[in-house]
Design an enzyme around this catalytic site. Structure first.
Site, PDB file in Angstrom:
ATOM      1  N   PHE A   1      24.244  72.216  -5.365  1.00  0.00           N
ATOM      2  CA  PHE A   1      23.577  71.924  -6.782  1.00  0.00           C
ATOM      3  C   PHE A   1      24.097  73.103  -7.693  1.00  0.00           C
ATOM      4  CE2 PHE A   1      20.173  71.098  -3.666  1.00  0.00           C
ATOM      5  CZ  PHE A   1      20.064  69.806  -3.935  1.00  0.00           C
TER       6      PHE A   1
ATOM      7  N   THR B   1      30.271  70.183  -0.303  1.00  0.00           N
ATOM      8  CA  THR B   1      30.908  68.901  -0.628  1.00  0.00           C
ATOM      9  C   THR B   1      31.204  69.031  -2.124  1.00  0.00           C
ATOM     10  OG1 THR B   1      28.858  67.807  -0.838  1.00  0.00           O
ATOM     11  CG2 THR B   1      29.953  67.605   1.486  1.00  0.00           C
TER      12      THR B   1
ATOM     13  N   LEU C   1      23.195  67.412   1.199  1.00  0.00           N
ATOM     14  CA  LEU C   1      22.220  66.890   0.604  1.00  0.00           C
ATOM     15  C   LEU C   1      22.924  66.651  -0.911  1.00  0.00           C
ATOM     16  CD1 LEU C   1      19.013  68.308   1.494  1.00  0.00           C
ATOM     17  CD2 LEU C   1      19.706  65.960   2.245  1.00  0.00           C
TER      18      LEU C   1
HETATM   19  S1  NHW Z   1      29.331  69.103  -6.061  1.00  0.00           S
HETATM   20  C1  NHW Z   1      28.649  69.014  -7.579  1.00  0.00           C
HETATM   21  C2  NHW Z   1      28.985  70.052  -8.508  1.00  0.00           C
HETATM   22  N1  NHW Z   1      28.291  69.851  -9.777  1.00  0.00           N
HETATM   23  C3  NHW Z   1      28.565  68.861 -10.651  1.00  0.00           C
HETATM   24  O1  NHW Z   1      29.473  68.096 -10.643  1.00  0.00           O
HETATM   25  C4  NHW Z   1      27.708  68.832 -11.615  1.00  0.00           C
HETATM   26  C5  NHW Z   1      28.172  68.504 -13.076  1.00  0.00           C
HETATM   27  N2  NHW Z   1      29.280  69.428 -13.421  1.00  0.00           N
HETATM   28  C6  NHW Z   1      29.088  70.566 -13.751  1.00  0.00           C
HETATM   29  O2  NHW Z   1      27.996  71.232 -13.837  1.00  0.00           O
HETATM   30  C7  NHW Z   1      28.068  70.013  -5.074  1.00  0.00           C
HETATM   31  C8  NHW Z   1      30.308  71.414 -14.249  1.00  0.00           C
HETATM   32  O3  NHW Z   1      31.112  70.555 -14.407  1.00  0.00           O
HETATM   33  C9  NHW Z   1      30.686  72.276 -13.124  1.00  0.00           C
HETATM   34  C10 NHW Z   1      31.881  73.141 -13.484  1.00  0.00           C
HETATM   35  C11 NHW Z   1      29.598  73.633 -12.844  1.00  0.00           C
HETATM   36  C12 NHW Z   1      30.758  71.838 -11.718  1.00  0.00           C
HETATM   37  N3  NHW Z   1      32.913  72.895  -6.795  1.00  0.00           N
HETATM   38  O4  NHW Z   1      33.297  76.809 -15.501  1.00  0.00           O
HETATM   39  P1  NHW Z   1      34.475  75.953 -15.396  1.00  0.00           P
HETATM   40  C13 NHW Z   1      27.928  71.447  -5.103  1.00  0.00           C
HETATM   41  O5  NHW Z   1      27.098  72.064  -5.859  1.00  0.00           O
HETATM   42  C14 NHW Z   1      36.301  74.682 -10.402  1.00  0.00           C
HETATM   43  C15 NHW Z   1      33.799  74.044  -6.937  1.00  0.00           C
HETATM   44  O6  NHW Z   1      35.182  76.131 -16.768  1.00  0.00           O
HETATM   45  P2  NHW Z   1      32.934  73.443 -15.654  1.00  0.00           P
HETATM   46  C16 NHW Z   1      29.023  72.195  -4.427  1.00  0.00           C
HETATM   47  C17 NHW Z   1      37.435  74.190 -11.150  1.00  0.00           C
HETATM   48  O7  NHW Z   1      38.379  73.538 -10.179  1.00  0.00           O
HETATM   49  N4  NHW Z   1      34.537  74.322  -7.868  1.00  0.00           N
HETATM   50  O8  NHW Z   1      34.297  74.503 -15.232  1.00  0.00           O
HETATM   51  C18 NHW Z   1      29.575  73.621  -4.957  1.00  0.00           C
HETATM   52  C19 NHW Z   1      37.933  75.462 -11.902  1.00  0.00           C
HETATM   53  O9  NHW Z   1      38.591  76.238 -11.041  1.00  0.00           O
HETATM   54  P3  NHW Z   1      40.086  76.172 -10.863  1.00  0.00           P
HETATM   55  C20 NHW Z   1      34.448  73.671  -9.158  1.00  0.00           C
HETATM   56  O10 NHW Z   1      33.204  72.156 -15.698  1.00  0.00           O
HETATM   57  C21 NHW Z   1      30.453  74.179  -4.264  1.00  0.00           C
HETATM   58  C22 NHW Z   1      36.653  75.870 -12.408  1.00  0.00           C
HETATM   59  O11 NHW Z   1      35.729  75.553 -11.402  1.00  0.00           O
HETATM   60  C23 NHW Z   1      33.854  72.272  -8.946  1.00  0.00           C
HETATM   61  O12 NHW Z   1      32.224  74.217 -16.851  1.00  0.00           O
HETATM   62  C24 NHW Z   1      30.944  75.461  -5.033  1.00  0.00           C
HETATM   63  C25 NHW Z   1      36.371  75.525 -13.771  1.00  0.00           C
HETATM   64  O13 NHW Z   1      35.105  76.286 -14.100  1.00  0.00           O
HETATM   65  C26 NHW Z   1      33.084  72.253  -7.904  1.00  0.00           C
HETATM   66  N5  NHW Z   1      32.251  71.020  -7.858  1.00  0.00           N
HETATM   67  O14 NHW Z   1      31.846  73.717 -14.401  1.00  0.00           O
HETATM   68  C27 NHW Z   1      31.868  76.227  -4.233  1.00  0.00           C
HETATM   69  N6  NHW Z   1      33.927  71.877 -10.231  1.00  0.00           N
HETATM   70  O15 NHW Z   1      40.641  77.120  -9.835  1.00  0.00           O
HETATM   71  C28 NHW Z   1      31.153  77.172  -3.022  1.00  0.00           C
HETATM   72  C29 NHW Z   1      34.806  72.500 -10.911  1.00  0.00           C
HETATM   73  O16 NHW Z   1      40.596  74.943 -10.600  1.00  0.00           O
HETATM   74  C30 NHW Z   1      32.428  78.107  -2.288  1.00  0.00           C
HETATM   75  N7  NHW Z   1      35.246  73.520 -10.083  1.00  0.00           N
HETATM   76  O17 NHW Z   1      40.548  76.478 -12.232  1.00  0.00           O
HETATM   77  C31 NHW Z   1      31.565  78.843  -1.166  1.00  0.00           C
HETATM   78  C32 NHW Z   1      30.647  80.016  -1.895  1.00  0.00           C
HETATM   79  C33 NHW Z   1      30.014  80.620  -0.720  1.00  0.00           C
HETATM   80  C34 NHW Z   1      30.735  81.735   0.138  1.00  0.00           C
HETATM   81  C35 NHW Z   1      30.343  82.748   1.197  1.00  0.00           C
HETATM   82  C36 NHW Z   1      30.895  83.310   2.142  1.00  0.00           C
HETATM   83  C1  EN5 Z   2      27.231  66.260  -2.961  1.00  0.00           C
HETATM   84  N1  EN5 Z   2      25.850  66.627  -2.674  1.00  0.00           N
HETATM   85  O1  EN5 Z   2      30.534  58.398  -7.881  1.00  0.00           O
HETATM   86  C2  EN5 Z   2      27.329  65.575  -4.432  1.00  0.00           C
HETATM   87  N2  EN5 Z   2      28.777  57.582  -6.741  1.00  0.00           N
HETATM   88  O2  EN5 Z   2      30.408  55.253  -4.609  1.00  0.00           O
HETATM   89  C3  EN5 Z   2      28.337  65.820  -5.291  1.00  0.00           C
HETATM   90  N3  EN5 Z   2      29.147  54.048  -7.076  1.00  0.00           N
HETATM   91  O3  EN5 Z   2      27.244  55.315  -6.507  1.00  0.00           O
HETATM   92  C4  EN5 Z   2      29.281  64.691  -5.143  1.00  0.00           C
HETATM   93  N4  EN5 Z   2      31.212  53.565 -11.725  1.00  0.00           N
HETATM   94  O4  EN5 Z   2      30.217  51.929  -6.411  1.00  0.00           O
HETATM   95  C5  EN5 Z   2      28.904  63.527  -5.618  1.00  0.00           C
HETATM   96  N5  EN5 Z   2      28.836  50.379  -6.772  1.00  0.00           N
HETATM   97  C6  EN5 Z   2      30.226  62.336  -5.479  1.00  0.00           C
HETATM   98  C7  EN5 Z   2      29.747  60.928  -5.950  1.00  0.00           C
HETATM   99  C8  EN5 Z   2      29.107  60.794  -7.349  1.00  0.00           C
HETATM  100  C9  EN5 Z   2      28.563  59.659  -7.624  1.00  0.00           C
HETATM  101  C10 EN5 Z   2      29.455  58.452  -7.534  1.00  0.00           C
HETATM  102  C11 EN5 Z   2      29.635  56.315  -6.552  1.00  0.00           C
HETATM  103  C12 EN5 Z   2      29.929  56.327  -4.956  1.00  0.00           C
HETATM  104  C13 EN5 Z   2      28.535  55.158  -6.807  1.00  0.00           C
HETATM  105  C14 EN5 Z   2      28.405  52.698  -7.395  1.00  0.00           C
HETATM  106  C15 EN5 Z   2      28.300  52.543  -8.899  1.00  0.00           C
HETATM  107  C16 EN5 Z   2      29.585  52.394  -9.646  1.00  0.00           C
HETATM  108  C17 EN5 Z   2      29.220  52.169 -10.990  1.00  0.00           C
HETATM  109  C18 EN5 Z   2      30.638  52.531 -12.065  1.00  0.00           C
HETATM  110  C19 EN5 Z   2      29.354  51.646  -6.687  1.00  0.00           C
HETATM  111  C20 EN5 Z   2      29.417  49.297  -6.101  1.00  0.00           C
HETATM  112  C21 EN5 Z   2      28.345  48.719  -5.149  1.00  0.00           C
HETATM  113  C22 EN5 Z   2      28.584  47.547  -4.362  1.00  0.00           C
HETATM  114  C23 EN5 Z   2      27.447  46.927  -3.891  1.00  0.00           C
HETATM  115  C24 EN5 Z   2      27.761  45.534  -3.107  1.00  0.00           C
HETATM  116  C25 EN5 Z   2      28.776  45.756  -2.195  1.00  0.00           C
HETATM  117  C26 EN5 Z   2      30.226  46.499  -2.731  1.00  0.00           C
HETATM  118  C27 EN5 Z   2      29.731  47.687  -3.362  1.00  0.00           C
END
Ligand code: NHW
Ligand code: EN5
Length: 388
Positions: free
Chosen positions: A137, A172, A388
């Protein structure tokens, strides 16, 4: 290339070729007295805010932050819509730490603008059971993107995890970072094909009509396996035994005890569903399957606001063939009005995906460990962990 990740104890892309590096911790723990005592500085307009998930108002704010700013697919058609009840469940497992529920608020308005969380878990890598944090998250409000706030959140959660004398983490992401232990594919099984096509989640196949498509994905009205029923509290010991024996087969998997199983797998309405097969003769529990509920908002569609998705969680078969067990899971998901059933190609899932008419999605999920090296990585089928 990765200004932040290059500074962290994770597998670096440049080390990938070096197979002399051993498996296990990348750097040793530091004495707790050397763990930084105060929070990392934030830009002046923001403040840290440790979240209390008992607080319904906070939970509503967190829900809204994620519902509007969390993960979208690559074409921005769908966005994960974790429910408040789901977030409470996901963030409060046995022995959770409140300090690991980390918000960032605007100092002035007190609006929640970013979040990151950890929960404790024991994860086994080969024969090493390691206390880890599962990080999830991570979210920064859309208006505050690309300002390097994410590295501050990650450093802060790391600090708070270190304060509990925990030095490893699992997470992840849909994006590639240094360095995945494995990369999984999402697969999708249509349950309500007409709606999926209407919202653009799937497309009518070539030479297919809507009525042929609906027929293709039809399922029986009720599960077929005799003795298939919902899991109950009295089943926790039996399910724990089944699951522990099964997860022992994988290279990386959680080390679940009965308390974990009660929390993570006992059914909770619209959050997690678990079923098992109890032998009608011996009353032995021989098989188990589960899925969690994660709807997605449908962005920009006139007819629908949400897609109801089930995600395959942990499944164990010892007597009922896995394919038959998962077919029953599809049947109950259909009965409960899910539109789609999703699964990753982890564990033994490859063995039923094609046969049960799942199709590959356009999304990938990369799995990572922090401060733990697994030389050469693993295959998705060697992974026994679902986050999750
Ligand atoms: S993955 C889902 C992550 N969330 C989203 O994708 C939501 C939509 N996006 C956002 O909110 C599940 C923003 O784009 C986020 C980045 C916040 C993603 N993991 O602030 P900046 C999880 O929650 C790096 C790790 O400018 P932003 C898992 C990127 O590579 N790093 O970017 C979370 C760059 O670093 P670099 C990520 O777009 C695991 C830097 O952030 C990342 O405004 C966390 C840029 O920062 C991601 N998903 O904000 C790690 N996305 O080195 C846990 C981007 O490349 C590690 N970045 O320059 C372990 C910690 C605990 C250790 C304990 C011993
Ligand atoms: C971890 N906690 O891309 C969360 N979803 O395939 C962080 N695609 O729903 C990481 N683009 O393929 C999350 N339909 C990473 C995943 C982010 C969300 C994401 C994909 C996973 C998804 C759908 C919709 C695509 C819409 C256009 C997709 C095809 C389904 C089709 C059904 C019938 C048989 C062939 C496939």
């Amino acid at each position: 290339r990765h200004k932040f990740w290059e500074t962290q104890p994770v597998g670096q892309f440049r080390d990938a070729a070096d197979s002399s590096l051993p498996d296990g911790a990348i750097e040793p723990p530091t004495p707790l007295s050397e763990v930084r005592a105060d929070p990392y500085p934030l830009p002046a307009a923001f403040e840290w805010y440790t979240c209390d998930l008992d607080d319904d108002a906070l939970l509503t704010d967190l829900y809204a932050l994620l519902a509007h700013n969390y993960v979208e697919d690559d074409e921005n058609m769908f966005r994960f819509n974790y429910s408040p009840a789901f977030l409470r469940w996901a963030l409060r497992p046995p022995s959770f730490f409140r300090a690991w529920h980390i918000g960032v608020r605007a100092r002035e308005s007190k609006k929640l603008v970013a979040f990151i969380s950890g929960v404790p878990a024991r994860i086994r890598a080969r024969d090493d059971v390691v206390r880890m944090a599962e990080i999830n998250f991570l979210c920064v409000h859309k208006k505050l993107r690309s300002k390097r706030l994410a590295p501050v959140l990650i450093r802060e959660v790391t600090r708070r995890v270190h304060q509990e004398n925990i030095w490893q983490a699992a997470y992840t992401a849909g994006v590639v970072l240094p360095t995945p232990i494995t990369t999984c594919r999402y697969w999708h099984r249509s349950l309500n094909p007409k709606k999926l096509i209407d919202v653009g989640f799937s497309r009518l196949g070539p030479r297919m009509t809507m009525s042929r498509t609906v027929r293709l994905y039809k399922l029986p009205d009720a599960p077929l396996t005799p003795g298939f029923r919902q899991m109950e509290l009295r089943d926790v010991a039996a399910v724990t035994r089944l699951l522990r024996a099964y997860l022992a087969k994988f290279v990386v998997a959680p080390d679940f005890d009965e308390m974990d199983v009660e929390h993570w797998l006992l059914p909770r309405e619209d959050v997690v569903d678990s079923y098992l097969v109890e032998s009608p003769e011996t009353h032995e529990v021989t098989d188990f399957c589960s899925f969690y509920t994660l709807p997605s908002s449908v962005l920009n569609n006139a007819n629908y606001a949400t897609l109801k998705a089930a995600y395959s969680y942990y499944n164990v078969s010892t007597k009922t063939p896995l394919q038959q067990l998962m077919n029953d899971a599809l049947i109950v998901a259909k009965q409960k009005n899910y539109d789609v059933f999703n699964a990753l190609d982890v564990m033994e899932n490859e063995s039923f995906l094609k046969e049960l008419k799942f199709g590959p999605g356009d999304g990938q999920l990369h799995y990572y460990l922090y401060n733990y090296r697994i030389r050469n990585g693993i295959k998705p089928s060697e992974l026994g962990l679902v986050l999750l």
